[in-house]
Design an enzyme around this catalytic site. Structure first.
Site, PDB file in Angstrom:
ATOM      1  N   CYS A 194       0.801  -1.229   0.000  1.00 22.09           N
ATOM      2  CA  CYS A 194       0.000   0.000   0.000  1.00 22.09           C
ATOM      3  C   CYS A 194       0.832   1.277   0.000  1.00 22.09           C
ATOM      4  CB  CYS A 194      -0.948   0.009   1.195  1.00 22.09           C
ATOM      5  SG  CYS A 194      -0.152   0.360   2.778  1.00 22.09           S
TER       6      CYS A 194
ATOM      7  N   GLN B 237      -7.384  13.520   2.020  1.00 19.20           N
ATOM      8  CA  GLN B 237      -8.713  13.513   2.655  1.00 19.20           C
ATOM      9  C   GLN B 237      -8.594  12.935   4.059  1.00 19.20           C
ATOM     10  OE1 GLN B 237     -11.885  11.974   0.156  1.00 19.20           O
ATOM     11  NE2 GLN B 237     -11.315  13.299  -1.536  1.00 19.20           N
TER      12      GLN B 237
ATOM     13  N   CYS C 264      -4.372   4.979  -2.383  1.00 18.87           N
ATOM     14  CA  CYS C 264      -5.231   5.911  -1.657  1.00 18.87           C
ATOM     15  C   CYS C 264      -6.661   5.451  -1.880  1.00 18.87           C
ATOM     16  CB  CYS C 264      -5.046   7.336  -2.176  1.00 18.87           C
ATOM     17  SG  CYS C 264      -6.226   8.481  -1.442  1.00 18.87           S
TER      18      CYS C 264
ATOM     19  N   CYS D 266      -9.329   7.274  -0.701  1.00 18.22           N
ATOM     20  CA  CYS D 266     -10.289   8.373  -0.555  1.00 18.22           C
ATOM     21  C   CYS D 266     -10.376   9.287  -1.759  1.00 18.22           C
ATOM     22  CB  CYS D 266      -9.905   9.250   0.627  1.00 18.22           C
ATOM     23  SG  CYS D 266      -9.802   8.426   2.192  1.00 18.22           S
TER      24      CYS D 266
ATOM     25  N   MET E  57      17.584 -10.329   0.969  1.00 16.87           N
ATOM     26  CA  MET E  57      18.067  -9.108   0.310  1.00 16.87           C
ATOM     27  C   MET E  57      16.986  -8.035   0.475  1.00 16.87           C
ATOM     28  SD  MET E  57      21.062  -9.956  -0.734  1.00 16.87           S
ATOM     29  CE  MET E  57      21.567  -8.714  -1.901  1.00 16.87           C
TER      30      MET E  57
ATOM     31  N   ILE F 262      10.855 -13.405   1.626  1.00 17.70           N
ATOM     32  CA  ILE F 262      11.026 -14.052   2.936  1.00 17.70           C
ATOM     33  C   ILE F 262      10.201 -13.323   3.996  1.00 17.70           C
ATOM     34  CG2 ILE F 262      12.745 -14.480   4.752  1.00 17.70           C
ATOM     35  CD1 ILE F 262      12.969 -16.360   2.374  1.00 17.70           C
TER      36      ILE F 262
ATOM     37  N   GLN G 214     -17.104   5.572  13.089  1.00 22.84           N
ATOM     38  CA  GLN G 214     -18.021   6.565  12.553  1.00 22.84           C
ATOM     39  C   GLN G 214     -19.145   6.853  13.540  1.00 22.84           C
ATOM     40  OE1 GLN G 214     -17.997   3.899   8.809  1.00 22.84           O
ATOM     41  NE2 GLN G 214     -19.286   5.599   8.269  1.00 22.84           N
TER      42      GLN G 214
ATOM     43  N   ALA H 297     -24.711   7.869   5.618  1.00 24.86           N
ATOM     44  CA  ALA H 297     -25.844   8.208   4.748  1.00 24.86           C
ATOM     45  C   ALA H 297     -25.689   9.583   4.108  1.00 24.86           C
ATOM     46  CB  ALA H 297     -27.163   8.110   5.519  1.00 24.86           C
TER      47      ALA H 297
ATOM     48  N   GLU I 134     -22.030   9.630  -0.782  1.00 26.28           N
ATOM     49  CA  GLU I 134     -22.271   8.305  -1.346  1.00 26.28           C
ATOM     50  C   GLU I 134     -22.705   8.254  -2.811  1.00 26.28           C
ATOM     51  OE1 GLU I 134     -24.996   7.614   1.924  1.00 26.28           O
ATOM     52  OE2 GLU I 134     -24.049   5.680   2.218  1.00 26.28           O
TER      53      GLU I 134
HETATM   54  C1  LIG Z   1       4.040  -5.901  -2.624  1.00 29.17           C
HETATM   55  C2  LIG Z   1       4.790  -6.864  -3.491  1.00 29.17           C
HETATM   56  C3  LIG Z   1       4.552  -6.838  -4.843  1.00 29.17           C
HETATM   57  C4  LIG Z   1       5.220  -7.742  -5.668  1.00 29.17           C
HETATM   58  N1  LIG Z   1       4.954  -7.695  -6.982  1.00 29.17           N
HETATM   59  C5  LIG Z   1       5.516  -8.602  -7.806  1.00 29.17           C
HETATM   60  C6  LIG Z   1       5.217  -8.613  -9.195  1.00 29.17           C
HETATM   61  O1  LIG Z   1       4.481  -7.765  -9.676  1.00 29.17           O
HETATM   62  N2  LIG Z   1       5.761  -9.574  -9.948  1.00 29.17           N
HETATM   63  C7  LIG Z   1       6.586 -10.510  -9.423  1.00 29.17           C
HETATM   64  O2  LIG Z   1       7.020 -11.374 -10.145  1.00 29.17           O
HETATM   65  N3  LIG Z   1       6.926 -10.488  -8.135  1.00 29.17           N
HETATM   66  C8  LIG Z   1       6.397  -9.581  -7.315  1.00 29.17           C
HETATM   67  N4  LIG Z   1       6.682  -9.602  -5.981  1.00 29.17           N
HETATM   68  C9  LIG Z   1       7.598 -10.598  -5.498  1.00 29.17           C
HETATM   69  C10 LIG Z   1       8.998 -10.014  -5.425  1.00 29.17           C
HETATM   70  O3  LIG Z   1       9.382  -9.429  -6.604  1.00 29.17           O
HETATM   71  C11 LIG Z   1       9.945 -11.062  -5.192  1.00 29.17           C
HETATM   72  O4  LIG Z   1       9.522 -11.455  -3.943  1.00 29.17           O
HETATM   73  C12 LIG Z   1      11.391 -10.525  -5.218  1.00 29.17           C
HETATM   74  O5  LIG Z   1      12.026 -10.843  -6.380  1.00 29.17           O
HETATM   75  C13 LIG Z   1      12.149 -11.071  -4.095  1.00 29.17           C
HETATM   76  O6  LIG Z   1      13.341 -10.343  -3.964  1.00 29.17           O
HETATM   77  P1  LIG Z   1      13.901  -9.982  -2.529  1.00 29.17           P
HETATM   78  O7  LIG Z   1      15.277  -9.493  -2.706  1.00 29.17           O
HETATM   79  O8  LIG Z   1      13.028  -9.076  -1.801  1.00 29.17           O
HETATM   80  O9  LIG Z   1      13.855 -11.413  -1.859  1.00 29.17           O
HETATM   81  P2  LIG Z   1      14.133 -11.916  -0.409  1.00 29.17           P
HETATM   82  O10 LIG Z   1      12.874 -11.998   0.350  1.00 29.17           O
HETATM   83  O11 LIG Z   1      15.210 -11.114   0.218  1.00 29.17           O
HETATM   84  O12 LIG Z   1      14.675 -13.393  -0.746  1.00 29.17           O
HETATM   85  C14 LIG Z   1      14.013 -14.199  -1.664  1.00 29.17           C
HETATM   86  C15 LIG Z   1      14.614 -15.598  -1.845  1.00 29.17           C
HETATM   87  O13 LIG Z   1      15.737 -15.581  -2.713  1.00 29.17           O
HETATM   88  C16 LIG Z   1      16.867 -16.237  -2.102  1.00 29.17           C
HETATM   89  N5  LIG Z   1      18.065 -15.504  -2.476  1.00 29.17           N
HETATM   90  C17 LIG Z   1      18.296 -14.186  -2.327  1.00 29.17           C
HETATM   91  N6  LIG Z   1      19.507 -13.876  -2.839  1.00 29.17           N
HETATM   92  C18 LIG Z   1      20.038 -15.028  -3.296  1.00 29.17           C
HETATM   93  C19 LIG Z   1      21.255 -15.349  -3.910  1.00 29.17           C
HETATM   94  N7  LIG Z   1      22.160 -14.438  -4.184  1.00 29.17           N
HETATM   95  N8  LIG Z   1      21.483 -16.633  -4.224  1.00 29.17           N
HETATM   96  C20 LIG Z   1      20.559 -17.593  -3.978  1.00 29.17           C
HETATM   97  N9  LIG Z   1      19.381 -17.329  -3.398  1.00 29.17           N
HETATM   98  C21 LIG Z   1      19.134 -16.066  -3.056  1.00 29.17           C
HETATM   99  C22 LIG Z   1      16.567 -16.162  -0.632  1.00 29.17           C
HETATM  100  O14 LIG Z   1      17.197 -17.209   0.047  1.00 29.17           O
HETATM  101  C23 LIG Z   1      15.075 -16.254  -0.576  1.00 29.17           C
HETATM  102  O15 LIG Z   1      14.671 -17.577  -0.585  1.00 29.17           O
HETATM  103  C24 LIG Z   1       6.102  -8.694  -5.126  1.00 29.17           C
HETATM  104  C25 LIG Z   1       6.356  -8.701  -3.753  1.00 29.17           C
HETATM  105  C26 LIG Z   1       5.710  -7.795  -2.942  1.00 29.17           C
HETATM  106  C27 LIG Z   1       5.975  -7.786  -1.482  1.00 29.17           C
HETATM  107  S1  FES Z   2       3.357  -1.147   2.230  1.00 32.11           S
HETATM  108 FE1  FES Z   2       4.025  -1.044   4.239  1.00 32.11          FE
HETATM  109  S2  FES Z   2       2.240  -0.848   5.338  1.00 32.11           S
HETATM  110 FE2  FES Z   2       1.522  -1.207   3.334  1.00 32.11          FE
HETATM  111  S1  FES Z   3      -6.574  10.273   1.796  1.00 32.66           S
HETATM  112 FE1  FES Z   3      -5.639   8.623   0.827  1.00 32.66          FE
HETATM  113  S2  FES Z   3      -6.385   6.924   1.925  1.00 32.66           S
HETATM  114 FE2  FES Z   3      -7.484   8.554   2.755  1.00 32.66          FE
END
Ligand SMILES: Cc1cc2nc3c(=O)[nH]c(=O)nc-3n(C[C@H](O)[C@H](O)[C@H](O)COP(=O)(O)OP(=O)(O)OC[C@H]3O[C@@H](n4cnc5c(N)ncnc54)[C@H](O)[C@@H]3O)c2cc1C
Ligand code: FES
Ligand code: FES
Length: 1253
Positions: free
Chosen positions: A24, A88, A121, A123, A205, A210, A696, A1010, A1192
């Site tokens: 968010c 808002q 957002c 609102c 990372m 994780i 509310q 309302a 509304e």
């Molecule tokens: C809000 C949100 C939106 C997202 N949107 C998308 C999206 O649109 N599309 C999509 O595909 N994904 C999406 N993801 C997933 C996200 O992209 C993947 O989770 C991301 O690639 C993980 O990277 P990280 O560095 O945060 O991983 P981490 O949580 O830090 O680690 C992930 C895993 O990789 C392993 N790892 C890390 N580095 C290495 C290394 N060097 N060698 C071997 N293993 C390793 C770790 O052991 C672990 O198991 C989203 C995630 C969130 C939270």
């Molecule tokens: S993205 Fe961190 S509280 Fe929603």
């Molecule tokens: S003003 Fe953005 S969530 Fe309420």
């Protein structure tokens, strides 16, 4: 995580918790690091909720408090978002501010393309936020006079702490917590050693994977390795064959590497880079891409090389779900991205429920290498994601193409589609659902690849091939909107703020993070935290609750069950008893059973996880998935209502044509950004309690609270400073949750805080009622509707809550804007084994009217004419003073004016012609347009709810404190009330303060709901102010030249009371359901909305090109606040009707418990052109200063987008030879639009992944 550290340890509460899962952006902060190699300081916007504090060694963190303040100096970003009316409820605002601030730190002159996404957002509808951002961008129209805004001066920004630039040590860091050890190695060797020592320990990372597993799936890792200091993981090398990127580089960094490489390499070598770049831009939001590392992403999804062995990413790389050939003790060192070879084309495709920040439904990577000077394929790979447990390679289709040695032509490919259908299989119960759609996407994406490939192969120009053009969505840009506001009355004094577009009174505090929400209140001495334990069964007997293990855990103080409730264990609502905590039986997954209190949130969560509840399943639950179960079992909450005017049977008999149709409308989650929050403090004397909460309806909470504790109302005071959004979801459920928290506070004698996590909130508190509408309509060839008969079923869930009232309101609005002489409606609130639904902005009306308008659409389609073309809507609209079907007289003049004006402003007829032409020229892309009216009743049919009271104090220094019964949840009630007080007391608004809503100041209040809050409370404040003003009259007369302060001090010395209560009795409204008549509303708000969309028929993706709205809100007290309500409600309606989908498992478990699974509209969904006009020359004798309620009504105008999609689908079906009415259920997601546009669904009889609610 950094978020809790900032909020709890440092007391920096400007950074908010909205979801805890990176979805968010409410927790956005800026992290800056010094890069010793480039000697640059890099700034990143990141989500504090997923950022481990241990990872911040050497980094500087800037929060919203650090960049500006109302006490010292505002930052221009803070000022502009506030002045553009982009705040808002304000809960999202600090996160928005920090995203924009970080962007400006990196680029002080961004373009609109750079404007970040990744923040939600609920609102504003985003338009004002975009306009705030626009003021920083180059080449954008001036929306404000230059002098009105603080200039952006980068020299004034905080400097990076020099001591952090000197942090050079790359020694191992080790942090040990209560249960976990965090190790950050200083070198590659050390990392490898650690991996050998702890093969099960994950490498963290970005922590976006994780972190989520640990938080939401309860996966625990005793040791975590974080290799963020290992230099080899951040190395980038460019060779002629491609680019090698260290496995630790973030996606944002990779994006910049790819952008650079696209410039550095010859264009024909950059296909792979471009394809990747296009995909990376769409992964997560900006904050996610700033931390999530590309290698982890690709290692589970695409390809890998490492120092010792090089592993190609091919079909053998993926072994299963989240499993690759990587061994437990191996790490990814780098990723090699090859440059494309001559004659090699690569494209990547992605379809997601929302363009930004959404996981792909299906994605695909396709590569073809063909023989020189020929269109015969040498090598081809086609990979799909989202169609199985792991990435799938379409081997057979590839072989078919490469072995055939035939030229790449339509004829050659026609067999490949059948092979793909055969090869990419998804069972009917496949996780993720959308089986038919996903299968259809596999073909559509290959088709798109074919078109792109042909262009590359033949060098065709897009003008030459309209069908190619037609398969691509255009690059559409957003335009600044037109906002037409009224002027103040002629002769109105300059000081009088009524009618002026005043900024939300606390917008600046909201933008600086100073605004206080419930969970921002500091911890009180001995405070405990409460976590609710919910049922995991849809219908079962509770045989035993064992909390012995929970009580043994550190920090756990107590477990609260129904037996601990000293007073009533249930709440009675519309004749039904609802248990606060289930005692013997549970009737849905998510029903509250008990609660654990502990000395911290973490301990309470662990305690809750240790509670064991034993169940004995009862008879098959009814989910109402087809509503059939509830109907067959006669499972309804009573009374069931019916209303009729005229003689429907006769009307149907006399009609020239009769049509029967139906439509289903899915539910909707409130998704207020601030989750339900409470702090209950026992005073320790005479059972007094102070309750701080986000509701509310504080008085209702007080009533529920005292009956639960068995104490009188005068011992409990409820305080609401502001709410971070509510939309109807913080009335009834809030009262129950507050009462449970109160039991814990009463039993332990200690303050207790409860703040629901996003997933808990979504699970427990219910939302908008899904509705099934069935209709039979009789009409004449000229379009006149002679009779209509509606049956509505609303899925109420397991307890009644407000469902019977919702079902009633549905019937009161079933005429919408149409004068149908013979009209009948029946409604029923179905009792099912799903979490109970509750009030939601519009209270059933948005569902009811979608059914009515679908019926109108069907009549038009049946008659083979456009619904607007001298139009079925116009023909049947109320035109003169009329009676509604419940015999309430009204004048529809302004409804008709809104309609005519909207048709004109939207240039409807001209655009309709343009759209027809466009559709003739485009086979795979269609445009649609629709215009819908609304007549929305304002006020409560239960007359007693229309009253309001206020308390106004004038202090000796002349400052004024206003208290009233309305709560501020972003709708701007306090700002409008301040304007009222200013006019009535004839003093500037700066002298008037509104602190909170409290049952201590104003008792027995009514809900802020309302759309009636300002109508009622504004009148009460007006009354109080007039009393005071009149009391001062003799003093003013005696000293006409005196100042306000003089008069006040004189009044005090003359012993004139400077405090007054005001009261507004409200309208005496009623509805007699026996007689089927009444006056349930004080008046009607009218509005008309027109939207145009462009639909990609291959994927169902759509874009709203333009929306025009004309609204009659009488004489607006504050046009900018009212326009904010109109736009925000419209966008919420757009979400309801086109994208927001709640998914339940076949056993009634809610799958969609956060922004990752449940998509609300984002920046990318705002209409590219969005014009709002307030109807001029309107007035309203029934409300304060001739204004009208507006919170509304315009939710329903979001359906103009739904009907525009339906119109585009109609055009596509026409091409396929399909004419006449068809059923498009809501939301009209890409899945539904695509499948209806093509053919009927083909899903088999097996148990689907999700219920069809
Ligand atoms: C809000 C949100 C939106 C997202 N949107 C998308 C999206 O649109 N599309 C999509 O595909 N994904 C999406 N993801 C997933 C996200 O992209 C993947 O989770 C991301 O690639 C993980 O990277 P990280 O560095 O945060 O991983 P981490 O949580 O830090 O680690 C992930 C895993 O990789 C392993 N790892 C890390 N580095 C290495 C290394 N060097 N060698 C071997 N293993 C390793 C770790 O052991 C672990 O198991 C989203 C995630 C969130 C939270
Ligand atoms: S993205 Fe961190 S509280 Fe929603
Ligand atoms: S003003 Fe953005 S969530 Fe309420």
């Amino acid at each position: 995580m950094l978020l809790s550290f900032l909020r709890k340890n440092l007391r920096l509460t400007g950074t908010k918790y909205g979801c805890g899962g990176g979805g968010c952006g409410a927790c956005t902060v800026m992290v800056s690091r010094y890069d010793p190699q480039t000697k640059n300081i890099n700034h990143w916007s990141v989500n504090a909720c997923l950022l481990p504090v241990c990872q911040l060694h050497g980094a500087a963190v800037t929060t919203v408090e650090g960049i500006g303040s109302t006490k010292t100096k505002l930052h221009p970003v803070q000022e502009r978002i506030a002045k553009a009316h982009g705040s808002q409820c304000g809960f999202c605002t600090p996160g928005m501010v920090m995203s924009m601030y970080t962007l400006l730190r990196n680029n002080p002159q961004p373009t609109m393309e750079d404007v970040t996404e990744g923040n939600l957002c609920r609102c504003t509808g985003y338009r004002p936020i975009v306009d705030g951002y626009r003021t920083f961008c180059e080449g954008q129209p001036e929306l404000f006079s230059k002098g009105d805004l603080l200039p952006l001066d980068p020299t004034q920004d905080l400097i990076f702490p020099p001591e952090l630039a000197e942090v050079k040590d790359q020694t191992t860091q080790r942090f040990c917590g209560e249960r976990m050890t965090w190790i950050s190695p200083g070198s590659l060797n050390e990392l490898l050693q650690l991996k050998a020592d702890y093969p099960q320990a994950p490498l963290v990372m970005g922590n976006t994977n994780i972190g989520l597993d640990m938080k939401f799936k309860g996966i625990f890792h005793p040791v975590i390795i974080s290799p963020t200091q290992v230099p080899e993981l951040f190395k980038v090398t460019q060779k002629p064959e491609g680019v090698c990127v260290g496995a630790g580089c973030s996606m944002s960094f990779l994006k910049s590497v790819l952008e650079r490489s696209i410039n550095d390499f010859p264009p024909e070598s950059t296909h792979m880079f471009r394809a990747l770049l296009q995909q990376i831009k769409l992964v997560g939001g900006q904050q996610i891409r700033n931390v999530a590392v590309s290698a982890t992403h690709f290692s589970t999804q695409i390809f890998i090389t490492d120092g010792r062995r090089r592993v190609p990413i091919d079909k053998d790389f993926f072994l299963g779900f989240a499993k690759t050939v990587l061994k437990p003790d191996e790490i990814v060192l780098s990723v090699f991205i090859p440059a494309s070879r001559p004659n090699e084309i690569v494209h990547a495709f992605r379809h997601a429920p929302r363009k930004e920040s959404a996981l792909a439904t299906v994605n695909a990577g396709m590569r073809v290498w063909f023989n020189e000077n020929s269109n015969v394929v040498k090598e081809i790979s086609i990979y799909y994601g989202g169609v199985g447990a792991t990435i799938l390679s379409a081997d057979r289709a590839c072989q078919q193409i490469s072995l055939s040695k035939l030229p790449w032509e339509e004829a050659t490919l026609s067999d490949v589609y059948s092979t793909l259908v055969d090869e990419i299989k998804l069972g009917p119960s496949a996780p993720g659902g959308k089986v038919d759609f996903r299968r259809s996407l596999t073909l559509s994406l290959f088709f798109k690849f074919n078109l792109l490939f042909q262009v590359a192969l033949y060098g065709l120009f897009i003008q030459a091939k309209s069908w190619y053009h037609s398969a691509q969505m255009g690059n559409l840009c957003s335009n600044p909107c037109v906002l037409c506001v009224q002027n103040v009355l002629e002769g109105q004094s300059a000081q009088d703020p009524v009618g002026r577009p005043m900024m939300h009174r606390t917008a600046l505090s909201q933008a600086t993070g100073e605004a206080v929400y419930c969970d921002d209140l500091p911890q009180t001495d001995g405070e405990l935290f409460l976590v609710i334990v919910t049922s995991s069964r849809p219908h079962a007997k509770i045989t035993h609750i064992d909390f012995s293990e929970a009580l043994k855990l550190p920090g756990v103080v107590d477990v609260i069950t129904a037996k601990d409730i000293p007073g009533k264990r249930f709440r009675t609502f519309t004749g039904y008893d609802e248990e606060l905590l289930a005692e013997d039986e549970v009737t849905c997954v998510g029903q509250m059973v008990c609660a654990v209190v502990a000395d911290s949130k973490a301990h309470a969560k662990r305690g809750a996880a240790a509670v064991k509840i034993s169940y004995e399943d009862l008879q098959d639950p009814a989910f109402g998935s087809c509503f059939q179960e509830a109907i067959e079992k006669e499972s309804f909450f009573l009374p069931r209502r019916q209303i009729e005017r005229g003689d429907v049977e006769k009307g149907l008999r006399e009609a020239e044509q009769v049509y029967e149709g139906e439509i289903r409308i899915g539910g909707q989650e409130h998704f207020y950004l601030e989750t339900q929050s409470f702090l209950v403090i026992p005073i320790g004397e005479e059972k007094e309690m102070k309750v701080y909460l986000s509701t509310q309806h504080p008085a209702f909470t007080q009533v529920c609270f005292i009956s639960t504790l068995g104490i009188p109302s005068n011992r409990v005071s409820c305080h609401v400073k502001r709410l971070g959004g509510a939309f109807g979801g913080k009335v009834t459920k809030t009262a129950i949750l507050a009462s449970i928290t109160a039991v814990a506070a009463s039993k332990t004698g200690r303050p207790v805080r409860c703040v629901l996590e996003r997933g808990e909130d979504m699970l427990i508190t219910g939302g908008r009622h899904p509705v099934w509408g069935i209709y039979k309509v009789g009409f004449m060839k000229d379009g006149r509707i002679t009779a209509a008969d509606f049956q509505y079923y609303a899925n109420a869930g397991n307890v009644v809550d407000e469902s019977v009232l919702v079902a009633e309101k549905i019937l009161l609005h079933l005429d919408n804007a149409y004068n149908i002489p013979n009209l009948r409606g029946r409604s029923a609130a179905c009792k099912t084994n799903l979490p109970s639904n509750t009030a939601f902005r519009g209270f059933g009306v948005p569902q009811c009217m979608l059914v009515v308008e679908s019926m109108i659409d069907d009549v038009a389609l049946k008659l083979g004419r456009l619904p607007e073309e001298v139009s079925i809507r116009e023909i049947n609209m109320y035109k003169e003073v009329s009676l509604t079907h419940y015999k309430m007289e009204f004048d529809p003049e302004n409804l008709v004016r809104c309609w005519n004006e909207c048709m004109k402003k939207a240039d409807f007829r001209q655009r309709r012609q343009g759209i027809d032409l466009f559709n003739q020229q485009n086979q795979f892309k269609k445009r649609g347009i629709a215009i819908v009216p609304i007549k929305y009743g304002i006020g409560f049919a239960e007359a007693f709810l229309n009253q309001a009271a206020a308390l106004v104090h004038i202090y000796k220094d002349g400052s004024v404190l206003v208290s009233h019964g309305g709560t501020e949840m972003g709708q701007g009630i306090h700002t409008k009330v301040q304007q009222v007080a200013s006019r009535e007391l004839n003093i500037p608004t700066s002298l008037i303060h509104i602190s909170e809503t409290s049952t201590q100041c104003v008792p027995n209040t009514c809900p802020s709901a309302a759309s009636f809050g300002t109508d009622a409370n504004g009148m009460a404040v007006k009354d109080a102010c007039q009393i005071l003003y009149n009391r001062l009259e003799p003093i003013r007369k005696k000293n006409p030249k005196g100042t306000w302060q003089n008069w006040i001090i004189t009044a005090f010395l003359q012993k004139i009371s400077l405090s007054a209560t005001g009261y507004y009795r409200g309208h005496d409204l009623d509805m007699d359901w026996e007689k089927q008549e009444g006056k349930p509303y004080a008046y009607f708000t009218y509005a008309v909305g027109c939207s145009e969309v462009e639909l990609d028929c291959l994927t169902g993706e759509y874009r709203t090109l333009r929306t025009d709205i004309v609204v009659d809100i009488g004489r607006s007290i504050n046009p900018s606040i009212d326009i904010g309500q109109i736009e925000g409600a419209f966008m919420q309606g757009l979400g309801l009707y086109t994208m927001e989908e709640l998914k339940f498992s076949p056993s009634g478990v809610l799958y969609t418990r956060g922004p990752s699974q449940y998509k609300i509209p984002s920046f990318c969904d705002v209409p590219l052109k969005f014009n709002v006009y307030l109807l001029a020359g309107s007035s309203n004798p029934h409300a304060i200063y001739s204004s009208k309620g507006i919170g509304e009504p315009t939710v329903f105008l979001g359906s103009s987008v739904f009907f525009a999609i339906k119109d585009a689908v109609t055009a596509a079906r026409k091409d396929a030879g399909l004419t006449g009415p068809f059923q498009l259920n809501s939301p009209a997601t890409p899945e539904r639009a695509c499948l209806v546009a093509q053919s009927e669904s083909t899903s088999g009889p097996a148990q689907p992944w999700a219920l069809n609610i």
